[in-house]
Write an enzyme that holds these catalytic residues in place. Structure first.
Site, PDB file in Angstrom:
ATOM      1  N   ASP A 135       0.853  -1.189   0.000  1.00  0.00           N
ATOM      2  CA  ASP A 135       0.000   0.000   0.000  1.00  0.00           C
ATOM      3  C   ASP A 135       0.892   1.243   0.000  1.00  0.00           C
ATOM      4  OD1 ASP A 135      -3.223   0.554   0.965  1.00  0.00           O
ATOM      5  OD2 ASP A 135      -1.794   2.217   1.096  1.00  0.00           O
ATOM      6  N   ILE A 136       0.525   2.228  -0.811  1.00  0.00           N
ATOM      7  CA  ILE A 136       1.341   3.436  -0.978  1.00  0.00           C
ATOM      8  C   ILE A 136       1.312   4.330   0.265  1.00  0.00           C
ATOM      9  CG2 ILE A 136      -0.394   5.017  -1.973  1.00  0.00           C
ATOM     10  CD1 ILE A 136       1.694   5.661  -4.169  1.00  0.00           C
ATOM     11  N   ASN A 148     -12.775  -3.133   2.729  1.00  0.00           N
ATOM     12  CA  ASN A 148     -13.696  -1.997   2.758  1.00  0.00           C
ATOM     13  C   ASN A 148     -14.644  -2.095   1.564  1.00  0.00           C
ATOM     14  OD1 ASN A 148     -12.451  -0.857   5.033  1.00  0.00           O
ATOM     15  ND2 ASN A 148     -10.899   0.141   3.761  1.00  0.00           N
ATOM     16  N   GLY A 153     -15.920   2.781   3.553  1.00  0.00           N
ATOM     17  CA  GLY A 153     -14.688   3.548   3.339  1.00  0.00           C
ATOM     18  C   GLY A 153     -13.910   3.136   2.111  1.00  0.00           C
ATOM     19  N   GLN A 154     -14.563   2.451   1.162  1.00  0.00           N
ATOM     20  CA  GLN A 154     -13.858   2.029  -0.053  1.00  0.00           C
ATOM     21  C   GLN A 154     -13.572   3.243  -0.930  1.00  0.00           C
ATOM     22  OE1 GLN A 154     -15.968  -0.915  -2.367  1.00  0.00           O
ATOM     23  NE2 GLN A 154     -14.204  -1.335  -3.683  1.00  0.00           N
ATOM     24  N   HIS A 192     -10.221  -5.358  -3.095  1.00  0.00           N
ATOM     25  CA  HIS A 192      -8.891  -5.563  -2.505  1.00  0.00           C
ATOM     26  C   HIS A 192      -9.013  -5.925  -1.039  1.00  0.00           C
ATOM     27  CE1 HIS A 192      -9.965  -1.288  -2.451  1.00  0.00           C
ATOM     28  NE2 HIS A 192      -9.351  -1.195  -1.286  1.00  0.00           N
ATOM     29  N   LEU A 193      -8.139  -6.826  -0.624  1.00  0.00           N
ATOM     30  CA  LEU A 193      -8.021  -7.228   0.778  1.00  0.00           C
ATOM     31  C   LEU A 193      -6.784  -6.536   1.346  1.00  0.00           C
ATOM     32  CD1 LEU A 193      -8.891  -9.672   2.899  1.00  0.00           C
ATOM     33  CD2 LEU A 193      -6.689 -10.557   2.142  1.00  0.00           C
ATOM     34  N   HIS A 194      -6.982  -5.772   2.431  1.00  0.00           N
ATOM     35  CA  HIS A 194      -5.827  -5.183   3.123  1.00  0.00           C
ATOM     36  C   HIS A 194      -5.268  -6.227   4.091  1.00  0.00           C
ATOM     37  CE1 HIS A 194      -6.847  -0.778   2.355  1.00  0.00           C
ATOM     38  NE2 HIS A 194      -8.026  -1.340   2.109  1.00  0.00           N
TER      39      HIS A 194
END
Ligand code: AMP
Ligand code: ZN
Length: 115
Positions: free
Chosen positions: A31-32, A88, A94-95, A101-103
C-alpha cells in the site's frame, strides 16, 4: 478491464507498484500510504468492483485470494503476533478504489472497533 481503474493499471504495470506476489489469478503489492508497519493489498487480476459484486464464478478466486493472503502474512512474519484482514466495501465501508482488494495489516497492535 475498465480503462480508468487504478488497480487494473497497477496489475498491467502502467502504474508502478512494489510487487509482493503475482500468479495468474492474484496480485499483491505494498500500500502506498501504509496504515501499519506491514500494509499489503491483495487483489484479483479479474476486475471485480467490490466483494458484494463477486459471484459464484469467482468462488475459487476468492478462496485463493485468502490463501495467498495467508502465505504473505506467514512470509512477512505476522502469524505469531497476529494481524488483520480488511475489505472496505462501498461508501460506509470507506472504499476508495473500486477494484476489490483485501488489506493485510500487521506489525503493531491494531485498535477495535474502527472509527
Ligand atoms: P480502500 O480505502 O479500502 O479502497 O483502500 C484503497 C487503498 O489503496 C488505500 O489504502 C490507499 O493507500 C491505496 N492506494 C491508493 N493508490 C495506490 C497506489 N498507487 N499504490 C498502492 N496503493 C495505493
Ligand atoms: Zn480494476
Amino acid at each position: 478491464m475498465p480503462k480508468d481503474c487504478l488497480f487494473c493499471k497497477i496489475i498491467s504495470g502502467e502504474i508502478p507498484s512494489t510487487e509482493v506476489y503475482r500468479d495468474e489469478e492474484i496480485f499483491a503489492f505494498e500500500d502506498i500510504n501504509p496504515a501499519a508497519p506491514t500494509h499489503i493489498l491483495v487483489i484479483p487480476i479479474k476486475h471485480i468492483q467490490d466483494i458484494s459484486s463477486a459471484t459464484i464464478e469467482d468462488q475459487e478466486t476468492m478462496g485463493k485470494l485468502l490463501l495467498v493472503a495467508n502465505k504473505i502474512a506467514e512470509d512477512k512474519g505476522l502469524t505469531k503476533d497476529g494481524f488483520r484482514y480488511v475489505i472496505n466495501t462501498g461508501a460506509y465501508g470507506g472504499q476508495t478504489v473500486f477494484h476489490l482488494h483485501l488489506h493485510i495489516l500487521g506489525g503493531r497492535s491494531l485498535g477495535w472497533p474502527p472509527g
